[in-house]
Design a protein around this motif. Structure first.
Motif, short mmCIF file in Angstrom:
data_model
loop_
_atom_site.label_atom_id
_atom_site.label_comp_id
_atom_site.label_asym_id
_atom_site.label_seq_id
_atom_site.Cartn_x
_atom_site.Cartn_y
_atom_site.Cartn_z
N GLU A 281 0.83 -1.20 0.00
CA GLU A 281 0.00 0.00 0.00
C GLU A 281 0.87 1.25 0.00
O GLU A 281 0.60 2.22 -0.73
N GLY A 282 1.94 1.23 0.80
CA GLY A 282 2.85 2.36 0.83
C GLY A 282 3.58 2.59 -0.48
O GLY A 282 3.96 3.72 -0.80
N MET A 283 3.79 1.51 -1.23
CA MET A 283 4.48 1.60 -2.52
C MET A 283 3.53 1.93 -3.67
O MET A 283 3.99 2.19 -4.79
N GLY A 284 2.21 1.86 -3.42
CA GLY A 284 1.24 2.11 -4.48
C GLY A 284 0.92 0.90 -5.32
O GLY A 284 0.31 1.02 -6.38
N TRP A 285 1.30 -0.31 -4.84
CA TRP A 285 1.08 -1.53 -5.62
C TRP A 285 -0.03 -2.42 -5.05
O TRP A 285 -0.29 -3.48 -5.60
N LEU A 286 -0.68 -2.01 -3.96
CA LEU A 286 -1.73 -2.85 -3.38
C LEU A 286 -3.02 -2.67 -4.19
O LEU A 286 -3.61 -1.59 -4.20
N ALA A 287 -3.46 -3.76 -4.83
CA ALA A 287 -4.71 -3.72 -5.59
C ALA A 287 -5.90 -3.81 -4.64
O ALA A 287 -6.91 -3.12 -4.83
N PHE A 288 -5.81 -4.68 -3.64
CA PHE A 288 -6.84 -4.82 -2.63
C PHE A 288 -6.31 -5.73 -1.53
O PHE A 288 -5.36 -6.48 -1.73
N ARG A 289 -6.93 -5.67 -0.38
CA ARG A 289 -6.70 -6.63 0.69
C ARG A 289 -8.06 -7.11 1.18
O ARG A 289 -8.98 -6.32 1.35
N THR A 290 -8.19 -8.42 1.33
CA THR A 290 -9.48 -9.02 1.66
C THR A 290 -9.29 -10.12 2.70
O THR A 290 -8.37 -10.93 2.58
N GLU A 291 -10.13 -10.11 3.71
CA GLU A 291 -10.16 -11.21 4.68
C GLU A 291 -11.46 -11.98 4.51
O GLU A 291 -12.54 -11.39 4.51
N LEU A 292 -11.35 -13.27 4.36
CA LEU A 292 -12.51 -14.14 4.20
C LEU A 292 -13.00 -14.57 5.58
O LEU A 292 -12.22 -15.05 6.39
N PHE A 293 -14.27 -14.39 5.84
CA PHE A 293 -14.82 -14.75 7.14
C PHE A 293 -15.38 -16.17 7.14
O PHE A 293 -15.84 -16.67 6.12
N ASN A 294 -15.28 -16.80 8.30
CA ASN A 294 -15.76 -18.17 8.47
C ASN A 294 -15.11 -19.11 7.47
O ASN A 294 -15.74 -20.01 6.91
N THR A 295 -13.81 -18.90 7.22
CA THR A 295 -13.06 -19.68 6.23
C THR A 295 -11.70 -20.03 6.81
O THR A 295 -11.05 -19.20 7.44
#
Length: 294
Positions: free
Chosen positions: A252-266
């Motif tokens: 994210e600091g480098m500008g390369w993070l497309a997304f971050r996702t946490e899957l619940f109940n997985t």
């Protein structure tokens, strides 16, 4: 180390030895992990029976082969290359066919890499083998209907570690005049081997200090040149969560993070199964990364 020492003295961050061992042992968090993992083989066999892949050798050793799943009359399509997990010790491309329909049905080509595992080879050899995969795909994409300028990379668990090594490779030294990956999807991996090799995994992962540094993607992020999505599961072990969080923060600091996702109940082993469902969270973000879904 005495049993008392293992339970009381910290060896990394706030972890005692027992806690760190458990933090890198996914089976401790998912007692029924084997029944989940064992289903990937039959699920993949059903896919191959329905849509037999094109099998190609991408390197000089017997293990270096890949499966190509493509729509009929494919031409100029984006390509997703998947690196399977298995703690660096197990599974093959034959366990990684199950996501193919998600990509083929949405106008993409899916490629599953095979490579040798521990104890037949060491991790540096595994990474060297896998590096030849994207090289082959870029150079041969047009021949199987792919677009060499739209190669995507994904991996799970130990496969994510190796995908991270590929993303932080100096590709000029491997004969490419451009960065080969358009985007990447990293599912619950390890991105610095220091803590990993302080855990019980050191009983079967044998690398030198220099190799730990060379094979820790976090230490070479300056070589990464594409957007990356990072996915974790809420039932992942704490170290897999921490390593993914640290990577995502850096990206994210480098500008390369497309997304971050946490899957619940997985849990960790259920996570990649979502690639078989284009309407799942993982299916949607994978297709979205490739520009195939909003």
């Amino acid at each position: 180390m005495s049993s008392t020492t293992r339970k009381t003295e910290t060896v990394f961050l706030d972890y005692t030895q027992d806690e760190l061992d458990r933090a890198y042992d996914q089976s401790a968090w998912v007692p029924h992990w084997k029944s989940i993992e064992d289903e990937t083989g039959p699920a993949s066999a059903r896919v191959r029976a329905r849509m037999p892949p094109r099998v190609e050798a991408y390197g000089p050793t017997v293990a270096e082969t890949l499966d190509i799943f493509a729509p009929q009359s494919a031409r100029g399509l984006p390509v997703m290359v998947f690196v399977h997990g298995g703690a660096w010790t197990r599974m093959t491309k034959n366990d990684a066919s199950y996501p193919a329909p998600t990509f083929v049905a949405n106008g993409a080509i899916y490629v599953a890499l095979d490579f040798a595992c521990i104890p037949a080879v060491r991790i540096p050899d595994m990474v060297d083998q896998c590096r030849r995969g994207p090289l082959w795909v870029v150079r041969n994409a047009a021949a199987f209907g792919g677009d060499p300028d739209r190669i995507y990379l994904s991996g799970h668990s130990a496969g994510t570690h190796m995908a991270g090594c590929l993303l932080t490779t100096d590709w000029n030294t491997h004969g490419l005049d451009r960065y080969p990956v358009k985007g990447a999807l990293l599912l619950s991996g390890m991105f610095d081997l220091h803590a990993v090799l302080l855990s019980s995994r050191r009983s079967y992962v044998h690398v030198s200090a220099e190799e730990i540094a060379a094979l820790s993607p976090m230490r070479h992020l300056h070589r990464l040149l594409c957007p990356v999505g990072v996915v974790t599961a809420d039932m992942d072990s704490p170290e897999f969560k921490r390593q993914s969080r640290v990577l995502a923060d850096a990206l994210e600091g480098m500008g390369w993070l497309a997304f971050r996702t946490e899957l619940f109940n997985t849990n960790h082993f259920e996570q990649p199964e979502q690639l078989a469902d284009p309407d799942s969270i993982v299916g949607r973000v994978a297709l979205g990364l490739m520009g195939l879904r909003d």
